[in-house]
Design a protein around this motif. Sequence first.
Motif, PDB file in Angstrom:
ATOM      1  N   ALA A  16       0.804  -1.215  -0.145  1.00  0.00           N
ATOM      2  CA  ALA A  16      -0.114   0.109  -0.098  1.00  0.00           C
ATOM      3  C   ALA A  16       0.795   1.236   0.157  1.00  0.00           C
ATOM      4  CB  ALA A  16      -0.742   0.139   1.285  1.00  0.00           C
ATOM      5  N   GLY A  17       0.614   2.134  -0.842  1.00  0.00           N
ATOM      6  CA  GLY A  17       1.008   3.447  -0.882  1.00  0.00           C
ATOM      7  C   GLY A  17       2.369   3.511  -2.034  1.00  0.00           C
ATOM      8  N   THR A  18       2.789   2.407  -2.539  1.00  0.00           N
ATOM      9  CA  THR A  18       3.920   2.603  -3.305  1.00  0.00           C
ATOM     10  C   THR A  18       3.652   2.573  -4.803  1.00  0.00           C
ATOM     11  OG1 THR A  18       3.718   0.005  -3.688  1.00  0.00           O
ATOM     12  CG2 THR A  18       5.082   0.968  -1.847  1.00  0.00           C
ATOM     13  N   SER A  19       2.246   2.550  -5.308  1.00  0.00           N
ATOM     14  CA  SER A  19       1.940   2.601  -6.768  1.00  0.00           C
ATOM     15  C   SER A  19       2.344   3.676  -7.527  1.00  0.00           C
ATOM     16  CB  SER A  19       0.318   2.166  -6.808  1.00  0.00           C
ATOM     17  OG  SER A  19       0.055   2.550  -8.447  1.00  0.00           O
ATOM     18  N   VAL A  20       3.144   3.591  -8.636  1.00  0.00           N
ATOM     19  CA  VAL A  20       3.263   4.860  -9.361  1.00  0.00           C
ATOM     20  C   VAL A  20       2.103   5.850  -9.505  1.00  0.00           C
ATOM     21  CG1 VAL A  20       3.254   3.670 -11.498  1.00  0.00           C
ATOM     22  CG2 VAL A  20       4.763   5.411 -11.199  1.00  0.00           C
ATOM     23  N   ALA A  21       0.869   5.015  -9.609  1.00  0.00           N
ATOM     24  CA  ALA A  21      -0.196   5.828 -10.049  1.00  0.00           C
ATOM     25  C   ALA A  21      -0.377   6.756  -9.146  1.00  0.00           C
ATOM     26  CB  ALA A  21      -1.335   4.791 -10.211  1.00  0.00           C
ATOM     27  N   HIS A  43      -5.642  12.197 -14.911  1.00  0.00           N
ATOM     28  CA  HIS A  43      -6.504  10.967 -15.189  1.00  0.00           C
ATOM     29  C   HIS A  43      -5.786   9.660 -15.177  1.00  0.00           C
ATOM     30  CE1 HIS A  43     -10.174   8.785 -16.087  1.00  0.00           C
ATOM     31  NE2 HIS A  43      -9.723   8.456 -17.331  1.00  0.00           N
ATOM     32  N   THR A  44      -6.094   8.711 -14.385  1.00  0.00           N
ATOM     33  CA  THR A  44      -5.288   7.448 -14.481  1.00  0.00           C
ATOM     34  C   THR A  44      -6.234   6.179 -14.683  1.00  0.00           C
ATOM     35  OG1 THR A  44      -5.763   7.279 -12.229  1.00  0.00           O
ATOM     36  CG2 THR A  44      -3.525   8.413 -12.943  1.00  0.00           C
ATOM     37  N   VAL A  45      -5.421   5.428 -15.685  1.00  0.00           N
ATOM     38  CA  VAL A  45      -6.419   4.237 -16.258  1.00  0.00           C
ATOM     39  C   VAL A  45      -5.401   3.204 -16.323  1.00  0.00           C
ATOM     40  CG1 VAL A  45      -7.606   3.257 -18.174  1.00  0.00           C
ATOM     41  CG2 VAL A  45      -7.583   5.766 -17.964  1.00  0.00           C
ATOM     42  N   GLY A  46      -6.141   1.918 -15.540  1.00  0.00           N
ATOM     43  CA  GLY A  46      -5.315   0.829 -15.585  1.00  0.00           C
ATOM     44  C   GLY A  46      -6.187  -0.321 -16.143  1.00  0.00           C
ATOM     45  N   ILE A  47      -5.823  -0.993 -17.214  1.00  0.00           N
ATOM     46  CA  ILE A  47      -6.422  -2.332 -17.635  1.00  0.00           C
ATOM     47  C   ILE A  47      -5.435  -3.545 -17.959  1.00  0.00           C
ATOM     48  CG2 ILE A  47      -8.017  -3.219 -19.308  1.00  0.00           C
ATOM     49  CD1 ILE A  47      -8.063  -0.251 -20.408  1.00  0.00           C
ATOM     50  N   THR A  48      -6.027  -4.646 -16.821  1.00  0.00           N
ATOM     51  CA  THR A  48      -5.022  -5.568 -17.018  1.00  0.00           C
ATOM     52  C   THR A  48      -5.819  -7.063 -17.312  1.00  0.00           C
ATOM     53  OG1 THR A  48      -5.474  -6.511 -14.659  1.00  0.00           O
ATOM     54  CG2 THR A  48      -3.772  -4.745 -14.823  1.00  0.00           C
ATOM     55  N   THR A  49      -5.255  -8.012 -17.675  1.00  0.00           N
ATOM     56  CA  THR A  49      -5.692  -9.070 -18.288  1.00  0.00           C
ATOM     57  C   THR A  49      -5.483 -10.349 -17.538  1.00  0.00           C
ATOM     58  OG1 THR A  49      -4.133  -9.324 -20.092  1.00  0.00           O
ATOM     59  CG2 THR A  49      -6.223  -8.363 -20.526  1.00  0.00           C
ATOM     60  N   ASN A  50      -4.657 -10.026 -16.058  1.00  0.00           N
ATOM     61  CA  ASN A  50      -4.324 -11.199 -15.556  1.00  0.00           C
ATOM     62  C   ASN A  50      -4.779 -11.189 -14.166  1.00  0.00           C
ATOM     63  OD1 ASN A  50      -2.663 -12.766 -13.515  1.00  0.00           O
ATOM     64  ND2 ASN A  50      -0.848 -12.993 -15.104  1.00  0.00           N
ATOM     65  N   HIS A  51      -5.813 -12.000 -13.502  1.00  0.00           N
ATOM     66  CA  HIS A  51      -6.281 -11.779 -12.289  1.00  0.00           C
ATOM     67  C   HIS A  51      -5.387 -11.342 -11.205  1.00  0.00           C
ATOM     68  CE1 HIS A  51      -4.962 -15.908 -11.394  1.00  0.00           C
ATOM     69  NE2 HIS A  51      -5.313 -15.700 -10.076  1.00  0.00           N
ATOM     70  N   TYR A  83      -3.571  -3.603  -7.012  1.00  0.00           N
ATOM     71  CA  TYR A  83      -3.191  -2.881  -8.039  1.00  0.00           C
ATOM     72  C   TYR A  83      -4.250  -2.047  -8.662  1.00  0.00           C
ATOM     73  CZ  TYR A  83       0.812  -5.955  -8.212  1.00  0.00           C
ATOM     74  OH  TYR A  83       1.778  -6.565  -7.944  1.00  0.00           O
ATOM     75  N   ASP A  84      -5.323  -1.841  -7.944  1.00  0.00           N
ATOM     76  CA  ASP A  84      -6.152  -0.612  -8.586  1.00  0.00           C
ATOM     77  C   ASP A  84      -6.038   0.500  -7.586  1.00  0.00           C
ATOM     78  OD1 ASP A  84      -6.920  -1.788  -5.940  1.00  0.00           O
ATOM     79  OD2 ASP A  84      -9.038  -1.233  -6.017  1.00  0.00           O
ATOM     80  N   GLU A  85      -4.875   0.654  -6.858  1.00  0.00           N
ATOM     81  CA  GLU A  85      -4.689   1.757  -6.138  1.00  0.00           C
ATOM     82  C   GLU A  85      -3.920   3.048  -7.001  1.00  0.00           C
ATOM     83  OE1 GLU A  85      -2.319   1.689  -2.209  1.00  0.00           O
ATOM     84  OE2 GLU A  85      -0.592   2.713  -3.582  1.00  0.00           O
ATOM     85  N   GLY A  86      -4.661   4.070  -6.563  1.00  0.00           N
ATOM     86  CA  GLY A  86      -4.004   5.168  -7.530  1.00  0.00           C
ATOM     87  C   GLY A  86      -4.767   5.470  -8.736  1.00  0.00           C
ATOM     88  N   PHE A  87      -5.768   4.613  -9.311  1.00  0.00           N
ATOM     89  CA  PHE A  87      -6.128   4.613 -10.513  1.00  0.00           C
ATOM     90  C   PHE A  87      -7.439   5.093 -10.333  1.00  0.00           C
ATOM     91  CE2 PHE A  87      -2.872   1.754 -11.537  1.00  0.00           C
ATOM     92  CZ  PHE A  87      -2.327   2.049 -12.530  1.00  0.00           C
TER      93      PHE A  87
END
Length: 370
Positions: A62-67, A73-81, A89-93
Motif C-alpha cells: 500500500a502506498g507504493t503504486s506509481v499511479a 486522469h489515471t487508467v489501468g487495464i489488466t488481463t491477469n487476475h 493494483y487498483d491503487e491510485g487509478f
Amino acid sequence: MDDRTLLVTVDSLRADHLEHMPATRSFLDKFHDRAFAACTATLGSFPSIIGGEYATDGALTAGTSVANEFQCHTVGITTNHLLSPPYGYDEGFDAFTSPHNDETTSVLKETLAKRFTIGSRPYRLANRLWGEIQNVRESLGGVEKSFRPADSVVSEFLDSVEPHDEWFGWLHLMEPHYPYDPDGMSLSRAKAQQLTRTVISGDGTDEEEERVRELYRQEVEELDERLATLWESIPDDTRVVFCADHGEMLGEDGLWGHPGEPRSELLRIPFGTRNAPSVGEVVSHVDIPTILLGREHGAGTFDRATAFATYADMKAAMNAEHIATTDGVWTFDGDTAEDPDLTRELERFESSGVMKEDAIRDDLEALGYV
C-alpha cells in the motif's frame, strides 16, 4: 505541453522475440539489451514494475503504486487476475479494469495448486481430461481465447482517455502467455490449447514442440498488429515504457513456460521506451516507476550497474556481462565465467518472500486447470 504517460506490459514475452514486432520496434525510440525482470513469475515482478520495490508477498505494498504520483486522469487495464484489486493494483487509478475471482474459487485454486506440479502425473491426467472437455465445448459452438484479447484492451483504453488532455495509463496484455492459441492458426483453438498443454507437460514429440514454438511466435506477431492501433492513436509526445514481466522457456534443456529457474531466457526481457529519460546500460523492473516519473521512485535509479531477481529461495544478480546465482556465474550465452564483484553483490542481496507455490498456482490457472 500536456503530459501523457503510458506503461505497456506484456506477459511472458521473450527478449529475442521483439524482432517479430516491427510496429512496436518502429514506434519506440530506445531499446535496452540488458533489461532484467525482478522475478520469473508475475506475482514477484509487478511490485517492482508498479511500486518500484522488490516483492515480499506477491501483492503491491500500500502506498507504493506509481499511479499515486500522477496528478491527472489515471487508467489501468489488466488481463491477469493476479493484477487486480485483491492484490492492491487498483491503487491510485481513477478507472481500473481487471479479471478477478470470488473467494470460493480462490480457495479451490489454492487447494489444487498444492497438488499439481507441471509435468507430474496428476498434471498429465488433468491435461487429458481438460482436452476432452475443450473438444466438447468446441463441438457445441467453439472455444474462446484463453485471455481477454489485446484489441479489446486497447479499445477500452483509448475510449477512457479520449476526453482527457493529460493522463497516465497502464495496460497489461496476456498474449503470448500459454496456452498459445493465436487467431490466425491453421488448427482449431481447442487443438492449439491442448497441444500447448501436452508439450508443456513434457509429453510432446519433436514435431509438436516445433509447432508450439510457431504458435508462440504467431501470438507475438498478432500482438504487434493489435498494438499498432495503440501506437497510431496516442499523441507523438507520449512518454512510453514497454516491457515484459518475464521471459519464456521454449524447450531449452527440456524446460517450457516460466518454471522459476533463474535462466537468462526468463530474466532478460524486451525493454523499450519513447520520449523517456536516458538510463544506464543495465535496467531493472524496479527502475520503471523512476523512468515513468522522470525522478527516482522507490528502489529505482537512472544509472544501474547491477539488477537483482528472486523466486522462492532462489536469487540472481545481473550486470552488463554476466548472470550470477548461488550455483555459479555465466555469460548470457550460457558459458561459465568468473565475476567476483557480481558474486559479492548477489551475496548481499536479500531475496523476497514470493513463494513457488504461488507461481505454480498462476501457471495452473493460465492453463485452465484451476
